[in-house]
Structures are given as structure tokens and as C-alpha cells.
Design an enzyme around this catalytic site. Sequence first.
Site, PDB file in Angstrom:
ATOM      1  N   ASP A  72       0.843  -1.188   0.013  1.00 15.13           N
ATOM      2  CA  ASP A  72      -0.164  -0.092  -0.066  1.00 15.13           C
ATOM      3  C   ASP A  72       0.956   1.162   0.029  1.00 15.13           C
ATOM      4  O   ASP A  72       1.803   1.162   0.820  1.00 15.13           O
ATOM      5  CB  ASP A  72      -1.023   0.156   1.064  1.00 15.13           C
ATOM      6  CG  ASP A  72      -2.177   0.940   1.000  1.00 15.13           C
ATOM      7  OD1 ASP A  72      -2.934   0.616   0.075  1.00 15.13           O
ATOM      8  OD2 ASP A  72      -2.278   1.924   1.696  1.00 15.13           O
ATOM      9  N   SER A  73       0.529   2.154  -1.161  1.00 17.18           N
ATOM     10  CA  SER A  73       1.627   3.296  -1.015  1.00 17.18           C
ATOM     11  C   SER A  73       0.922   4.507  -1.665  1.00 17.18           C
ATOM     12  O   SER A  73      -0.344   4.655  -1.911  1.00 17.18           O
ATOM     13  CB  SER A  73       2.371   2.774  -2.220  1.00 17.18           C
ATOM     14  OG  SER A  73       2.054   2.259  -3.252  1.00 17.18           O
ATOM     15  N   PHE A 150       4.787   5.670 -13.516  1.00 18.00           N
ATOM     16  CA  PHE A 150       3.205   5.594 -13.588  1.00 18.00           C
ATOM     17  C   PHE A 150       2.641   6.552 -12.556  1.00 18.00           C
ATOM     18  O   PHE A 150       3.728   7.002 -11.660  1.00 18.00           O
ATOM     19  CB  PHE A 150       2.731   4.247 -13.218  1.00 18.00           C
ATOM     20  CG  PHE A 150       2.857   3.600 -11.633  1.00 18.00           C
ATOM     21  CD1 PHE A 150       4.005   3.236 -11.549  1.00 18.00           C
ATOM     22  CD2 PHE A 150       1.964   3.504 -10.806  1.00 18.00           C
ATOM     23  CE1 PHE A 150       4.252   2.631 -10.139  1.00 18.00           C
ATOM     24  CE2 PHE A 150       1.874   3.112  -9.360  1.00 18.00           C
ATOM     25  CZ  PHE A 150       3.381   2.692  -9.387  1.00 18.00           C
ATOM     26  N   GLY A 151       1.462   6.699 -12.379  1.00 18.99           N
ATOM     27  CA  GLY A 151       0.794   7.825 -11.267  1.00 18.99           C
ATOM     28  C   GLY A 151       1.585   8.903 -11.287  1.00 18.99           C
ATOM     29  O   GLY A 151       1.429   9.523 -12.387  1.00 18.99           O
TER      30      GLY A 151
END
Length: 196
Positions: A72-73, A150-151
Site C-alpha cells: 500500500d503506497s 506511472f501515477g
Amino acid sequence: MMKNKLVMATNNENKLREAREILAPLGIEILSQHDAGADCQPEENGSTFAENAAIKAKTVYESVKLPVFADDSGLCVDALGGRPGVHSARYAPKGQECRKLLDEMRDIPEERRTAHFHCTVVYTDGERTITADGTLNGKIAFEERGENGFGYDPVFLCGEKTLAEMTADEKNKLSHRGSALRVLCDLLKGNDDADK
Ligand code: ITT
């Protein structure tokens, strides 16, 4: 015993790719949750990275009964009081997160644009649960740069480059995910040595 095959509890292809790049040199092969037969999307209703990672790891473990880890990040921006933090995946529709963040931060001067990525990984094999963390400090740029990653990578500056301007190898050496997974690996090995 150290397992050299782990299931990753994620529906995010980019996290899966990076975890494979980081763990392959350490001799660990990763099976996606999909390939392991778990097509679930656990509800991430925890209030911390650790709670959400544990929810994902435990839900997928119950389904596959093989050693599993979850990641989880998120991105924590100081000038925004740590937002988007655990809500990073839901901050904006996929592909629009950088534009929305730049817009929200357009009046914040360079010296107040500090931020960090955080990653918590949780491993479980039904007997042990092991947690490890990693962070990466940087700054939010004024525009998007780079095509990789990404992101939020195109707006996250580490020195002169954004993460999206780095090669996969350069990013994995520095990243919150790289640090967390290398610590997890050491903890798993330490545990195994103690069992011998
Ligand atoms: P899973 O829960 O299925 O693993 P997810 O994308 O929903 O996938 P998270 O809830 O942990 O995962 O949200 C993490 C979000 O934080 C992710 O979607 C990105 O927007 C951002 N993020 C995390 N690590 C990142 C990285 O290395 N580079 C850029 N953005 C990142």
C-alpha cells in the site's frame, strides 16, 4: 523456510512489474494474484498504509493459501498536510492525478513543494505477518516531465530528474517500493535463519 515464490496481492500492473524487477535479482519470483486464482478487490477501508496493506495481504491469503505480500503506497505532500496520502489512488481519475495535483499546487512556491512517497508492504503466510516500510523524499515539480513509471512519477522530482525521466533501474534503486521490499526480504531471511 524462505519461500522463493510469493503471490503479490495487487490489481496494479505497474506495482507488479516494479516488484518483479526489484525481487528477481534477490531470487524471488512473483505470481500475480490473478495468476494465483484470486480475482478479488479487497475494500481498503483502513486509515493507514499498514492497515490497508494488511487487509489486502490477508484477503488474498485466505483465497490462495500461499505466501502473499501486498503493497500500500501513496504520495504525501507537506503543503497539503500529507494529502493525498492513503487516498492517492482515488485522488483523481487514472491518468489525471498529475494535472490535478499541479493545479491544486499552482500557488505554492518551490521551497514549500516538499513531498515523499511512502510504501508499506505486508507479508503473510498464515503463521507470520511481517511489515516493512520505505520512503522516498523529493519535491513536486511545476510541470509533468518524462514518459516512464506511472501515477505521480512525472511530477515527482528527485534532484534534477522526475521519477518518470529515470530508467526502471534508477527508480527501483531509490524508490519507496524498492526500500520496503529489500527490508522485507532481509526480515524474511532473518526469520528463516532463526528457524534453522
Ligand atoms: P492495489 O491496491 O491493487 O495494489 P492501487 O493502485 O489501488 O493498487 P494503492 O491503493 O496502494 O494501490 O494506491 C497507490 C497509489 O499511489 C497509486 O495508484 C499511485 O497513484 C500512487 N503511487 C504509489 N506508488 C507510486 C509510484 O512508485 N509512482 C507513482 N505513483 C505511485
